[in-house]
Design a protein around this motif. Sequence first.
Motif, PDB file in Angstrom:
ATOM      1  N   LEU A  52       0.801  -1.218   0.000  1.00  0.00           N
ATOM      2  CA  LEU A  52       0.000   0.000   0.000  1.00  0.00           C
ATOM      3  C   LEU A  52       0.840   1.278   0.000  1.00  0.00           C
ATOM      4  O   LEU A  52       0.549   2.198  -0.787  1.00  0.00           O
ATOM      5  CB  LEU A  52      -0.966  -0.011   1.182  1.00  0.00           C
ATOM      6  CG  LEU A  52      -1.970   1.140   1.253  1.00  0.00           C
ATOM      7  CD1 LEU A  52      -2.843   1.161   0.000  1.00  0.00           C
ATOM      8  CD2 LEU A  52      -2.844   1.031   2.505  1.00  0.00           C
ATOM      9  N   PRO A  53       1.887   1.400   0.833  1.00  0.00           N
ATOM     10  CA  PRO A  53       2.694   2.628   0.780  1.00  0.00           C
ATOM     11  C   PRO A  53       3.333   2.871  -0.584  1.00  0.00           C
ATOM     12  O   PRO A  53       3.469   4.022  -1.007  1.00  0.00           O
ATOM     13  CB  PRO A  53       3.760   2.397   1.864  1.00  0.00           C
ATOM     14  CG  PRO A  53       3.124   1.441   2.819  1.00  0.00           C
ATOM     15  CD  PRO A  53       2.301   0.535   1.970  1.00  0.00           C
ATOM     16  N   ASN A  54       3.711   1.797  -1.286  1.00  0.00           N
ATOM     17  CA  ASN A  54       4.337   1.967  -2.598  1.00  0.00           C
ATOM     18  C   ASN A  54       3.322   2.203  -3.703  1.00  0.00           C
ATOM     19  O   ASN A  54       3.699   2.533  -4.838  1.00  0.00           O
ATOM     20  CB  ASN A  54       5.179   0.731  -2.935  1.00  0.00           C
ATOM     21  CG  ASN A  54       6.457   0.660  -2.126  1.00  0.00           C
ATOM     22  OD1 ASN A  54       7.445   1.322  -2.428  1.00  0.00           O
ATOM     23  ND2 ASN A  54       6.443  -0.125  -1.062  1.00  0.00           N
ATOM     24  N   ALA A  55       2.039   2.009  -3.395  1.00  0.00           N
ATOM     25  CA  ALA A  55       0.980   2.282  -4.374  1.00  0.00           C
ATOM     26  C   ALA A  55       0.300   3.612  -4.098  1.00  0.00           C
ATOM     27  O   ALA A  55      -0.744   3.901  -4.693  1.00  0.00           O
ATOM     28  CB  ALA A  55      -0.045   1.149  -4.344  1.00  0.00           C
ATOM     29  N   VAL A  56       0.871   4.415  -3.207  1.00  0.00           N
ATOM     30  CA  VAL A  56       0.249   5.685  -2.831  1.00  0.00           C
ATOM     31  C   VAL A  56       0.125   6.606  -4.034  1.00  0.00           C
ATOM     32  O   VAL A  56      -0.886   7.305  -4.205  1.00  0.00           O
ATOM     33  CB  VAL A  56       1.050   6.361  -1.696  1.00  0.00           C
ATOM     34  CG1 VAL A  56       0.616   7.809  -1.530  1.00  0.00           C
ATOM     35  CG2 VAL A  56       0.848   5.612  -0.399  1.00  0.00           C
ATOM     36  N   GLY A  57       1.137   6.644  -4.895  1.00  0.00           N
ATOM     37  CA  GLY A  57       1.120   7.538  -6.048  1.00  0.00           C
ATOM     38  C   GLY A  57      -0.094   7.334  -6.949  1.00  0.00           C
ATOM     39  O   GLY A  57      -0.894   8.262  -7.145  1.00  0.00           O
ATOM     40  N   PRO A  58      -0.283   6.135  -7.525  1.00  0.00           N
ATOM     41  CA  PRO A  58      -1.469   5.908  -8.369  1.00  0.00           C
ATOM     42  C   PRO A  58      -2.782   6.084  -7.622  1.00  0.00           C
ATOM     43  O   PRO A  58      -3.753   6.607  -8.186  1.00  0.00           O
ATOM     44  CB  PRO A  58      -1.288   4.457  -8.838  1.00  0.00           C
ATOM     45  CG  PRO A  58       0.158   4.185  -8.707  1.00  0.00           C
ATOM     46  CD  PRO A  58       0.626   4.992  -7.550  1.00  0.00           C
TER      47      PRO A  58
END
Length: 319
Positions: free
Chosen positions: A237-243
């Motif tokens: 989830l933290p690494n998908a924050v951008g999209p």
Amino acid sequence: MFNWTIASLIVRRLGAGLLTLFLVAALIFGITSLLPGDAAQLALGQQATPETVAALRQQLGLDQPVWLRFWQWLAGILQGDLGTSYASGFPVAELIASRIPNSLMLAGVTVLVSVPIALVLGIVSAMSNGSRLDRVLGILTMSVVAVPEFLVATLAVLVFAVKLQWLPALSFGGNVDSLGAFLRSYAMPVLTLCCVVVAQMARMTRAAIINQLDAPYVEMALLKGGRPLRVVLSHALPNAVGPIANVMALSTSYLLGGVIIIETIFNYPGLALQLVDAVSNRDLPMVQAGVLFFSACYLFLLLLADICTIVFNPRLRKS
């Protein structure tokens, strides 16, 4: 890490946003100036003499060229002067300021409700990718996306207000003095707007998390004995924050279109309803200022989505 590449891209996006807003302002003023009918004649009525109409046109500046009126209008906006309403005679800035809190409240409550629901649905769907639950959630979200908001609002009124009589058919959001009254007033407008944005946010959240679940670091965390839910929340989830932030900003901008329909159906005392009334009364200063405000908010949210994409792009952070 923030660097000059990211800074230059953000500055360029800001410049493009300001240029777009200027073009939108010119387009709004040009279209409203081409509307049929005469605002002075409408304000005075059909019984007014030509001399009276001509005097009012001169007083309102309607006898001047369009390009000159546009620059005067734009200069007034830069100074905080949005003009005077033809219908009421009050400053447009005061009329808009009295309705903006209600519209922001409606949009804020919708975001507070829709974002957690979309995140939960997206995470559950991603963790059960390919399963029956994932297919059911996919069908439900796609079905909700296909239904226009005015139909959802109409069905909500028929079911909850007419048939069950649980909720009022009209929403007087500005006049609530208790939690129960607040919930009853905002339930149906928020429910309708949530149907507009939750499905899209949930689908994009699912796609972003599934993309991260295929990454090697997630597989390593699972091999080390991490629980799937904890791995998703702590790593994917933290690494998908951008999209996810990008789609949430875009979905929130879509609320600006839906809120016009919702405020009209539920008679909610917001800026959108005031804008609809101004169109009916041919109150050009109110129409121009209201449309420009919604356009500026829409462009701001799109700009915010672009900035989120730039800032959270790992390739740009490493460059």
